[in-house]
Design an enzyme around this catalytic site. Structure first.
Site, PDB file in Angstrom:
ATOM      1  N   LYS A 115       0.823  -1.215   0.000  1.00 14.33           N
ATOM      2  CA  LYS A 115       0.000   0.000   0.000  1.00 14.33           C
ATOM      3  C   LYS A 115       0.851   1.256   0.000  1.00 14.33           C
ATOM      4  O   LYS A 115       0.485   2.256  -0.605  1.00 14.33           O
ATOM      5  CB  LYS A 115      -0.952   0.012   1.201  1.00 14.33           C
ATOM      6  CG  LYS A 115      -2.130  -0.923   1.032  1.00 14.33           C
ATOM      7  CD  LYS A 115      -3.219  -0.611   2.038  1.00 14.33           C
ATOM      8  CE  LYS A 115      -4.381  -1.596   1.908  1.00 14.33           C
ATOM      9  NZ  LYS A 115      -5.308  -1.511   3.044  1.00 14.33           N
ATOM     10  N   LYS A 207      -5.174  -9.824  -7.341  1.00  8.28           N
ATOM     11  CA  LYS A 207      -6.335  -9.974  -6.474  1.00  8.28           C
ATOM     12  C   LYS A 207      -7.483  -9.068  -6.937  1.00  8.28           C
ATOM     13  O   LYS A 207      -7.237  -7.941  -7.357  1.00  8.28           O
ATOM     14  CB  LYS A 207      -5.897  -9.591  -5.060  1.00  8.28           C
ATOM     15  CG  LYS A 207      -6.850  -9.939  -3.968  1.00  8.28           C
ATOM     16  CD  LYS A 207      -6.285  -9.553  -2.612  1.00  8.28           C
ATOM     17  CE  LYS A 207      -6.245  -8.057  -2.408  1.00  8.28           C
ATOM     18  NZ  LYS A 207      -5.835  -7.622  -1.078  1.00  8.28           N
ATOM     19  N   LYS A 210     -10.957  -3.401  -4.546  1.00  7.31           N
ATOM     20  CA  LYS A 210     -11.720  -2.165  -4.671  1.00  7.31           C
ATOM     21  C   LYS A 210     -10.918  -1.084  -5.359  1.00  7.31           C
ATOM     22  O   LYS A 210     -11.472  -0.161  -5.950  1.00  7.31           O
ATOM     23  CB  LYS A 210     -12.078  -1.628  -3.269  1.00  7.31           C
ATOM     24  CG  LYS A 210     -12.974  -2.511  -2.460  1.00  7.31           C
ATOM     25  CD  LYS A 210     -13.101  -1.979  -1.021  1.00  7.31           C
ATOM     26  CE  LYS A 210     -13.732  -3.035  -0.127  1.00  7.31           C
ATOM     27  NZ  LYS A 210     -13.787  -2.665   1.282  1.00  7.31           N
TER      28      LYS A 210
HETATM   29  P1  TYM Z   1     -11.171  -5.453   3.587  1.00  6.69           P
HETATM   30  O1  TYM Z   1     -12.182  -4.411   3.875  1.00  6.69           O
HETATM   31  O2  TYM Z   1     -10.084  -5.146   2.630  1.00  6.69           O
HETATM   32  O3  TYM Z   1     -11.887  -6.763   3.076  1.00  6.69           O
HETATM   33  C1  TYM Z   1     -12.967  -7.334   3.795  1.00  6.69           C
HETATM   34  C2  TYM Z   1     -12.865  -8.844   3.749  1.00  6.69           C
HETATM   35  O4  TYM Z   1     -12.892  -9.300   2.388  1.00  6.69           O
HETATM   36  C3  TYM Z   1     -11.780 -10.148   2.155  1.00  6.69           C
HETATM   37  N1  TYM Z   1     -11.334  -9.972   0.750  1.00  6.69           N
HETATM   38  C4  TYM Z   1     -11.205 -10.973  -0.113  1.00  6.69           C
HETATM   39  N2  TYM Z   1     -11.432 -12.298  -0.014  1.00  6.69           N
HETATM   40  C5  TYM Z   1     -11.213 -13.058  -1.109  1.00  6.69           C
HETATM   41  N3  TYM Z   1     -10.797 -12.545  -2.305  1.00  6.69           N
HETATM   42  C6  TYM Z   1     -10.558 -11.222  -2.458  1.00  6.69           C
HETATM   43  N4  TYM Z   1     -10.158 -10.737  -3.626  1.00  6.69           N
HETATM   44  C7  TYM Z   1     -10.758 -10.370  -1.327  1.00  6.69           C
HETATM   45  N5  TYM Z   1     -10.629  -9.029  -1.132  1.00  6.69           N
HETATM   46  C8  TYM Z   1     -10.981  -8.812   0.138  1.00  6.69           C
HETATM   47  C9  TYM Z   1     -10.730  -9.690   3.151  1.00  6.69           C
HETATM   48  O5  TYM Z   1      -9.773 -10.708   3.391  1.00  6.69           O
HETATM   49  C10 TYM Z   1     -11.563  -9.376   4.350  1.00  6.69           C
HETATM   50  O6  TYM Z   1     -11.832 -10.556   5.102  1.00  6.69           O
HETATM   51  N6  TYM Z   1      -8.113  -5.312   7.521  1.00  6.69           N
HETATM   52  C11 TYM Z   1      -9.385  -5.807   7.069  1.00  6.69           C
HETATM   53  C12 TYM Z   1     -10.547  -5.319   7.891  1.00  6.69           C
HETATM   54  C13 TYM Z   1     -10.421  -5.543   9.357  1.00  6.69           C
HETATM   55  C14 TYM Z   1     -10.558  -6.766  10.048  1.00  6.69           C
HETATM   56  C15 TYM Z   1     -10.394  -6.461  11.410  1.00  6.69           C
HETATM   57  C16 TYM Z   1     -10.810  -8.064   9.616  1.00  6.69           C
HETATM   58  C17 TYM Z   1     -10.181  -4.577  10.291  1.00  6.69           C
HETATM   59  N7  TYM Z   1     -10.167  -5.132  11.529  1.00  6.69           N
HETATM   60  C18 TYM Z   1     -10.451  -7.456  12.387  1.00  6.69           C
HETATM   61  C19 TYM Z   1     -10.865  -9.057  10.602  1.00  6.69           C
HETATM   62  C20 TYM Z   1     -10.689  -8.754  11.970  1.00  6.69           C
HETATM   63  C21 TYM Z   1      -9.598  -5.332   5.625  1.00  6.69           C
HETATM   64  O7  TYM Z   1      -9.045  -4.368   5.202  1.00  6.69           O
HETATM   65  O8  TYM Z   1     -10.535  -6.003   4.946  1.00  6.69           O
END
Ligand code: TYM
Length: 344
Positions: A115, A207, A210
């Site tokens: 990032k 991947k 967004k």
């Molecule tokens: P975020 O908002 O980027 O994504 C949310 C969830 O979607 C999953 N994900 C995917 N799974 C499969 N294929 C993909 N291409 C893909 N893109 C996203 C992510 O793995 C995630 O589960 N840091 C985290 C948010 C967070 C969090 C937490 C998660 C903050 N605190 C505590 C678990 C526990 C994030 O940015 O997810």
């Protein structure tokens, strides 16, 4: 570690459109776990501002993700749905954990490196500290299980390391205060099934995300049937027919990705999908994939549109969820303060 009550926590960032990766990697798992566990699902707005956000769009995104949770089938009455910034204990515990986590651990985080890119000196301190806040999210509820996509695996390992170091550093106090041998559970990542890493429809080695500039690279939860059909028709493939065995997907990232998406949407294994479509061409398979994707996503998109009309309802769900989350988080923080040696 036996004395911890099973509890699920996970979070989704309110940044831009939710896509099929978020849905298959995370949200469908959230829905399924409601049957067996007490669940807490969080819209992580504090994480969102680690990169610049437009306040109006951020507010809309928080409501959008909440609507997606509800539309996908999360029961906000039986379980807890809220946005992170309404429960101050996340940030409060993050500070304590900042003093437990080691700089060297954070330096190894690959997502930060990706990032930050070349602009390392210019990104926010929050972006660097992001995984510690994530550990606090989980540990403030002493959650035992965390459903996430593959990309969050390293962050989960860090959360376990932080929990373990806290338990060790304060072991004597934890024991003296009657918490047994450990105060925090070591949270277990739940990363299973055929779609833990959904890839871009334009490039099977990237991947689905967004932040990809091409909207054709992802299927958004808000896409209508026409948009879904077009994106799948345009999705990159290769000239070979589909293999009949799973081994035949090796070195064919686009085929592997589409078969994985089909399997996840239809609750089957990839091997099972190949038993149906192996030997056939992509156009037959893509038609079936379009029908399946539309059948699964269109009702969610429609329910989201409906829910978003009632902003007061969404805000009410978040406020009520936050009150229930706060009650749990405050209990944890009281103990943390005693363990660390603060006067309260
Ligand atoms: P975020 O908002 O980027 O994504 C949310 C969830 O979607 C999953 N994900 C995917 N799974 C499969 N294929 C993909 N291409 C893909 N893109 C996203 C992510 O793995 C995630 O589960 N840091 C985290 C948010 C967070 C969090 C937490 C998660 C903050 N605190 C505590 C678990 C526990 C994030 O940015 O997810």
């Amino acid at each position: 570690m036996a004395h911890f009550k099973p509890r699920v926590f996970s979070g989704v960032q309110p940044t831009g459109n939710l896509h099929l990766g978020n849905y298959l990697g995370a949200i469908t798992k959230f829905v399924a776990l409601q049957e067996t566990h007490e669940c807490i699902y969080c819209v992580v707005d504090l994480h969102a501002i680690t990169v610049p956000q437009n306040p109006k769009e951020l507010r809309a995104s928080i409501r959008e993700v909440t609507a997606a949770f509800l539309a996908a089938g999360i029961d906000a009455k039986k379980h807890i749905v809220f946005n992170q910034s309404q429960v101050a204990e996340h940030a409060e515990l993050a500070w304590v954990l900042n003093c437990v986590a080691r700089l060297g651990w954070l330096n190894r985080m690959t997502q930060f490196k990706e990032k930050a890119g070349k602009d390392r000196e210019n990104v926010s301190v929050g972006l660097y500290d992001y995984p510690v806040l994530m550990a606090a999210d989980i540990l403030v509820y002493r959650a035992t299980h965390v459903p996430v996509g593959e990309d969050q695996k390293q962050h989960l390992e860090l959360a376990r390391d932080i929990a373990q170091k806290f338990n060790l550093d304060y072991g004597e106090e934890i024991d003296a205060l009657g918490h047994g041998e450990a105060f925090f559970p070591l949270p277990e990542p739940l990363i299973q099934g055929p779609a833990t890493r959904v890839m871009s429809l334009r490039d099977g080695t990237k991947k689905m995300s967004k932040s990809d500039t091409s909207d054709n690279s992802r299927i958004n939860l808000s896409d209508d049937a026409e948009a879904i059909a077009q994106k799948i028709r345009k999705a990159k493939t290769d000239p070979e027919p589909l293999p009949s065995e799973i081994e035949g997907l090796a070195q064919r990232p686009e085929a592997d990705n589409l078969v994985g998406i089909f399997a996840a949407l239809d609750n089957r294994t990839k091997a099972d999908v190949l038993r149906t479509f192996g030997g056939g061409n992509f156009s037959t398979f893509k038609s079936a994939l379009i029908d399946l994707t539309v059948a699964r996503l269109a009702p969610i998109g429609a329910a989201m549109t409906e829910l978003k009309r009632d902003q007061a309802y969404i805000d009410g769900v978040l406020a009520e969820g936050a009150a229930r989350a706060r009650a749990i988080a405050q209990e944890t923080m009281k103990s943390v303060k005693d363990i660390v040696g603060f006067v309260r």
